[in-house]
Design a protein around this motif. Structure first.
Motif, PDB file in Angstrom:
ATOM      1  N   MET A 172      13.094   1.912  -4.102  1.00 21.81           N
ATOM      2  CA  MET A 172      13.092   0.989  -2.968  1.00 21.81           C
ATOM      3  C   MET A 172      14.434   1.001  -2.250  1.00 21.81           C
ATOM      4  SD  MET A 172      11.208  -1.133  -1.254  1.00 21.81           S
ATOM      5  CE  MET A 172       9.872  -1.670  -2.341  1.00 21.81           C
ATOM      6  N   GLY A 173      15.515   0.929  -3.020  1.00 22.30           N
ATOM      7  CA  GLY A 173      16.841   0.895  -2.425  1.00 22.30           C
ATOM      8  C   GLY A 173      17.148   2.132  -1.608  1.00 22.30           C
ATOM      9  N   THR A 174      16.687   3.274  -2.076  1.00 26.66           N
ATOM     10  CA  THR A 174      16.927   4.526  -1.368  1.00 26.66           C
ATOM     11  C   THR A 174      16.208   4.545  -0.026  1.00 26.66           C
ATOM     12  OG1 THR A 174      17.249   5.758  -3.428  1.00 26.66           O
ATOM     13  CG2 THR A 174      16.693   7.040  -1.472  1.00 26.66           C
ATOM     14  N   GLN A 175      14.969   4.089  -0.005  1.00 30.45           N
ATOM     15  CA  GLN A 175      14.218   4.070   1.249  1.00 30.45           C
ATOM     16  C   GLN A 175      14.831   3.096   2.244  1.00 30.45           C
ATOM     17  OE1 GLN A 175      12.604   7.091   0.371  1.00 30.45           O
ATOM     18  NE2 GLN A 175      11.514   6.214   2.114  1.00 30.45           N
ATOM     19  N   ILE A 176      15.298   1.962   1.755  1.00 33.62           N
ATOM     20  CA  ILE A 176      15.968   0.997   2.628  1.00 33.62           C
ATOM     21  C   ILE A 176      17.270   1.597   3.156  1.00 33.62           C
ATOM     22  CG2 ILE A 176      17.256  -1.181   2.591  1.00 33.62           C
ATOM     23  CD1 ILE A 176      14.975  -2.332   0.917  1.00 33.62           C
ATOM     24  N   ALA A 177      18.013   2.263   2.289  1.00 30.81           N
ATOM     25  CA  ALA A 177      19.270   2.892   2.713  1.00 30.81           C
ATOM     26  C   ALA A 177      19.027   3.957   3.774  1.00 30.81           C
ATOM     27  CB  ALA A 177      19.979   3.493   1.501  1.00 30.81           C
ATOM     28  N   ASP A 196      30.153  -5.568   4.357  1.00 26.87           N
ATOM     29  CA  ASP A 196      29.890  -6.743   5.185  1.00 26.87           C
ATOM     30  C   ASP A 196      28.610  -7.432   4.743  1.00 26.87           C
ATOM     31  OD1 ASP A 196      32.050  -6.557   7.288  1.00 26.87           O
ATOM     32  OD2 ASP A 196      31.108  -4.598   7.550  1.00 26.87           O
ATOM     33  N   VAL A 197      27.689  -6.636   4.230  1.00 23.73           N
ATOM     34  CA  VAL A 197      26.424  -7.154   3.718  1.00 23.73           C
ATOM     35  C   VAL A 197      26.129  -6.457   2.394  1.00 23.73           C
ATOM     36  CG1 VAL A 197      23.943  -7.450   4.116  1.00 23.73           C
ATOM     37  CG2 VAL A 197      25.535  -7.505   6.054  1.00 23.73           C
ATOM     38  N   VAL A 198      25.721  -7.228   1.399  1.00 22.37           N
ATOM     39  CA  VAL A 198      25.315  -6.672   0.112  1.00 22.37           C
ATOM     40  C   VAL A 198      23.825  -6.922  -0.069  1.00 22.37           C
ATOM     41  CG1 VAL A 198      25.577  -6.762  -2.394  1.00 22.37           C
ATOM     42  CG2 VAL A 198      27.579  -7.047  -0.918  1.00 22.37           C
ATOM     43  N   LEU A 199      23.059  -5.842  -0.282  1.00 19.31           N
ATOM     44  CA  LEU A 199      21.628  -5.953  -0.561  1.00 19.31           C
ATOM     45  C   LEU A 199      21.411  -5.689  -2.042  1.00 19.31           C
ATOM     46  CD1 LEU A 199      20.115  -3.938   2.454  1.00 19.31           C
ATOM     47  CD2 LEU A 199      20.692  -6.376   2.337  1.00 19.31           C
ATOM     48  N   SER A 200      20.954  -6.696  -2.760  1.00 19.66           N
ATOM     49  CA  SER A 200      20.695  -6.550  -4.193  1.00 19.66           C
ATOM     50  C   SER A 200      19.263  -6.102  -4.408  1.00 19.66           C
ATOM     51  CB  SER A 200      20.943  -7.870  -4.917  1.00 19.66           C
ATOM     52  OG  SER A 200      20.593  -7.761  -6.287  1.00 19.66           O
ATOM     53  N   LEU A 201      19.118  -4.914  -4.995  1.00 23.82           N
ATOM     54  CA  LEU A 201      17.799  -4.335  -5.270  1.00 23.82           C
ATOM     55  C   LEU A 201      17.809  -3.797  -6.700  1.00 23.82           C
ATOM     56  CD1 LEU A 201      17.730  -2.730  -1.816  1.00 23.82           C
ATOM     57  CD2 LEU A 201      15.710  -3.935  -2.657  1.00 23.82           C
ATOM     58  N   THR A 202      17.705  -4.698  -7.640  1.00 30.53           N
ATOM     59  CA  THR A 202      17.685  -4.305  -9.047  1.00 30.53           C
ATOM     60  C   THR A 202      16.296  -4.600  -9.602  1.00 30.53           C
ATOM     61  OG1 THR A 202      18.662  -6.465  -9.620  1.00 30.53           O
ATOM     62  CG2 THR A 202      20.164  -4.611  -9.381  1.00 30.53           C
ATOM     63  N   ALA A 221       5.169  -1.115  -0.908  1.00 32.38           N
ATOM     64  CA  ALA A 221       5.785  -0.099  -1.753  1.00 32.38           C
ATOM     65  C   ALA A 221       6.954   0.568  -1.042  1.00 32.38           C
ATOM     66  CB  ALA A 221       4.736   0.953  -2.125  1.00 32.38           C
ATOM     67  N   SER A 222       7.776   1.274  -1.817  1.00 34.08           N
ATOM     68  CA  SER A 222       8.944   1.939  -1.238  1.00 34.08           C
ATOM     69  C   SER A 222       8.546   2.939  -0.165  1.00 34.08           C
ATOM     70  CB  SER A 222       9.754   2.635  -2.340  1.00 34.08           C
ATOM     71  OG  SER A 222       8.962   3.584  -3.036  1.00 34.08           O
ATOM     72  N   LYS A 223       7.401   3.601  -0.350  1.00 35.05           N
ATOM     73  CA  LYS A 223       6.951   4.595   0.627  1.00 35.05           C
ATOM     74  C   LYS A 223       6.588   3.963   1.973  1.00 35.05           C
ATOM     75  CE  LYS A 223       2.152   4.547  -1.013  1.00 35.05           C
ATOM     76  NZ  LYS A 223       1.606   3.852   0.155  1.00 35.05           N
ATOM     77  N   ASP A 224       6.390   2.637   1.961  1.00 29.50           N
ATOM     78  CA  ASP A 224       6.016   1.941   3.191  1.00 29.50           C
ATOM     79  C   ASP A 224       7.209   1.486   4.019  1.00 29.50           C
ATOM     80  OD1 ASP A 224       3.296   2.148   2.564  1.00 29.50           O
ATOM     81  OD2 ASP A 224       3.367   0.351   1.335  1.00 29.50           O
ATOM     82  N   ILE A 225       8.426   1.696   3.493  1.00 21.82           N
ATOM     83  CA  ILE A 225       9.651   1.365   4.228  1.00 21.82           C
ATOM     84  C   ILE A 225       9.936   2.480   5.224  1.00 21.82           C
ATOM     85  CG2 ILE A 225      12.160   1.065   4.002  1.00 21.82           C
ATOM     86  CD1 ILE A 225      10.736  -1.307   2.885  1.00 21.82           C
ATOM     87  N   PRO A 226      10.256   2.176   6.496  1.00 22.11           N
ATOM     88  CA  PRO A 226      10.379   0.858   7.105  1.00 22.11           C
ATOM     89  C   PRO A 226       9.185   0.429   7.961  1.00 22.11           C
ATOM     90  CG  PRO A 226      11.427   2.464   8.514  1.00 22.11           C
ATOM     91  CD  PRO A 226      10.823   3.238   7.370  1.00 22.11           C
ATOM     92  N   ASP A 227       8.186   1.294   8.094  1.00 25.10           N
ATOM     93  CA  ASP A 227       7.164   1.053   9.119  1.00 25.10           C
ATOM     94  C   ASP A 227       6.101   0.031   8.742  1.00 25.10           C
ATOM     95  OD1 ASP A 227       8.358   2.911  10.827  1.00 25.10           O
ATOM     96  OD2 ASP A 227       7.309   4.578   9.870  1.00 25.10           O
ATOM     97  N   HIS A 228       5.774  -0.063   7.454  1.00 26.01           N
ATOM     98  CA  HIS A 228       4.648  -0.911   7.067  1.00 26.01           C
ATOM     99  C   HIS A 228       5.028  -2.044   6.123  1.00 26.01           C
ATOM    100  CE1 HIS A 228       2.046   1.908   9.113  1.00 26.01           C
ATOM    101  NE2 HIS A 228       2.542   2.897   8.401  1.00 26.01           N
ATOM    102  N   ALA A 229       6.000  -1.827   5.253  1.00 24.95           N
ATOM    103  CA  ALA A 229       6.427  -2.902   4.355  1.00 24.95           C
ATOM    104  C   ALA A 229       7.106  -4.015   5.150  1.00 24.95           C
ATOM    105  CB  ALA A 229       7.383  -2.350   3.299  1.00 24.95           C
ATOM    106  N   VAL A 230       7.079  -5.215   4.594  1.00 29.50           N
ATOM    107  CA  VAL A 230       7.671  -6.380   5.252  1.00 29.50           C
ATOM    108  C   VAL A 230       8.727  -6.992   4.339  1.00 29.50           C
ATOM    109  CG1 VAL A 230       7.236  -8.689   6.187  1.00 29.50           C
ATOM    110  CG2 VAL A 230       5.555  -6.862   6.534  1.00 29.50           C
ATOM    111  N   LEU A 231       9.884  -7.277   4.911  1.00 31.39           N
ATOM    112  CA  LEU A 231      10.941  -7.965   4.183  1.00 31.39           C
ATOM    113  C   LEU A 231      10.855  -9.453   4.516  1.00 31.39           C
ATOM    114  CD1 LEU A 231      11.816  -5.009   3.980  1.00 31.39           C
ATOM    115  CD2 LEU A 231      14.183  -5.756   4.267  1.00 31.39           C
ATOM    116  N   VAL A 232      10.580 -10.259   3.516  1.00 31.97           N
ATOM    117  CA  VAL A 232      10.464 -11.705   3.683  1.00 31.97           C
ATOM    118  C   VAL A 232      11.795 -12.338   3.303  1.00 31.97           C
ATOM    119  CG1 VAL A 232       9.175 -13.774   3.047  1.00 31.97           C
ATOM    120  CG2 VAL A 232       8.047 -11.540   3.021  1.00 31.97           C
ATOM    121  N   VAL A 233      12.345 -13.189   4.170  1.00 26.25           N
ATOM    122  CA  VAL A 233      13.641 -13.803   3.889  1.00 26.25           C
ATOM    123  C   VAL A 233      13.607 -15.296   4.167  1.00 26.25           C
ATOM    124  CG1 VAL A 233      15.022 -11.725   4.267  1.00 26.25           C
ATOM    125  CG2 VAL A 233      14.462 -13.196   6.213  1.00 26.25           C
TER     126      VAL A 233
END
Length: 290
Positions: free
Chosen positions: A15-20, A64-70, A128-140
């Protein structure tokens, strides 16, 4: 924040790799710390264009921003490690936890960062990671969520869950109860069908009369042999959340119990099914255990 903020991804697993990669494609500088990481993570760093600072302390000082993906299990310990690094620097990056924590855990992590004046955003990834960035949704969610939304809206699909910090966690857990509850229903049905020797016949009828439901199960059901332990933990966390709020939790608790029975039966051990039908065929093994 600087015009082009530096984003730390901790850590670049699938997941982290696809986001990166998505961030790098939008001209963000992405950094991480390779110290102590697995060979697979090191390979991800090298192939994705992430800048390796090698050490966590250096990463935190530059970000400037830390994204925690463990993982939900490792998110609190990760937060504690970051807090230790922050004590040795004046830098105060935005900290975003995307580990799909329980509401209680998200609140505990927020308390850690509030104590050192670090803005905190609670989050979860839907997809799923394969859905980043077009289909997956980040909820915040949380009072600082707009810092995340304003910065990353051009990159990701984002759902604003509101000001209450725990909201993103509740959103992810409640959404997941629908598809996981559906899988639990089918697993319990197939357990009984195998007992009565009618699994194939019932399976065919369910496909015929509930084609839409079967279509919905395509993405999720075949993943259970590999991820059923995580599904159990998620549903237990959901049940605990609902109980703590004095809300009904029978289905969440029952879903966790159903998955535990399937896990204990061993029918998914060493299995890698290609689809829904193949997954449900494993329940025939139960009839052989009589």
């Amino acid at each position: 924040m600087k015009t082009q903020p530096v984003i730390a991804v901790l850590f670049p697993g699938d997941m982290g790799t696809q986001i990166a990669k998505a961030l790098i494609d939008h001209n963000f500088k992405v950094i991480t710390a390779s110290e102590g990481r697995s060979a697979k993570t090191l390979e991800n760093i090298q192939k994705s264009g992430i800048t390796d600072t090698h050490y966590l302390q250096d990463t935190i000082e530059q970000a400037d921003v830390v994204l925690s993906l463990t993982s939900p299990e490792g998110s609190f310990k990760m937060a504690e490690r970051i807090i230790s690094c922050l004590k040795a620097t004046s830098n105060r990056p935005l900290y975003v936890d995307l580990n799909s924590n329980t509401p209680a855990l998200a609140s505990s992590i927020e308390d850690l960062f509030s104590a050192v004046d670090v803005p905190f955003v609670n989050g979860a990834v839907m997809g799923a990671s394969k859905d980043i960035p077009d289909h997956a949704v980040l909820v915040v969610s949380g009072i600082y969520r707009h810092l995340f939304i304003n910065l990353f809206a051009p990159v990701f699909k984002i759902k604003d869950a509101g000001e209450k910090t725990e909201a993103a966690s509740a959103y992810k857990l409640l959404f997941s109860m629908v598809n996981k509850g559906m899988n639990a229903l089918f697993f319990e049905t197939m357990t009984a069908a195998a007992h009565f020797g009618i699994l194939d016949e019932l399976n065919e009828s369910l496909q015929e009369f509930l084609p839409g439901t079967y279509q919905d199960l395509i993405k999720t059901t075949p993943t259970y042999p590999q991820h059923i332990v995580r599904r159990i933990d998620e549903m237990k966390g959901l049940a605990e959340m609902l109980e703590s709020e004095n809300l009904p939790n029978i289905i969440a608790s029952g879903t966790a119990q159903t998955f535990e029975r399937v896990l204990d039966s061993g029918i998914f051990e060493n299995e890698n099914p290609a689809g829904v039908v193949e997954t449900l065929q494993n329940f025939k093994k139960l009839s052989n255990k009589k």
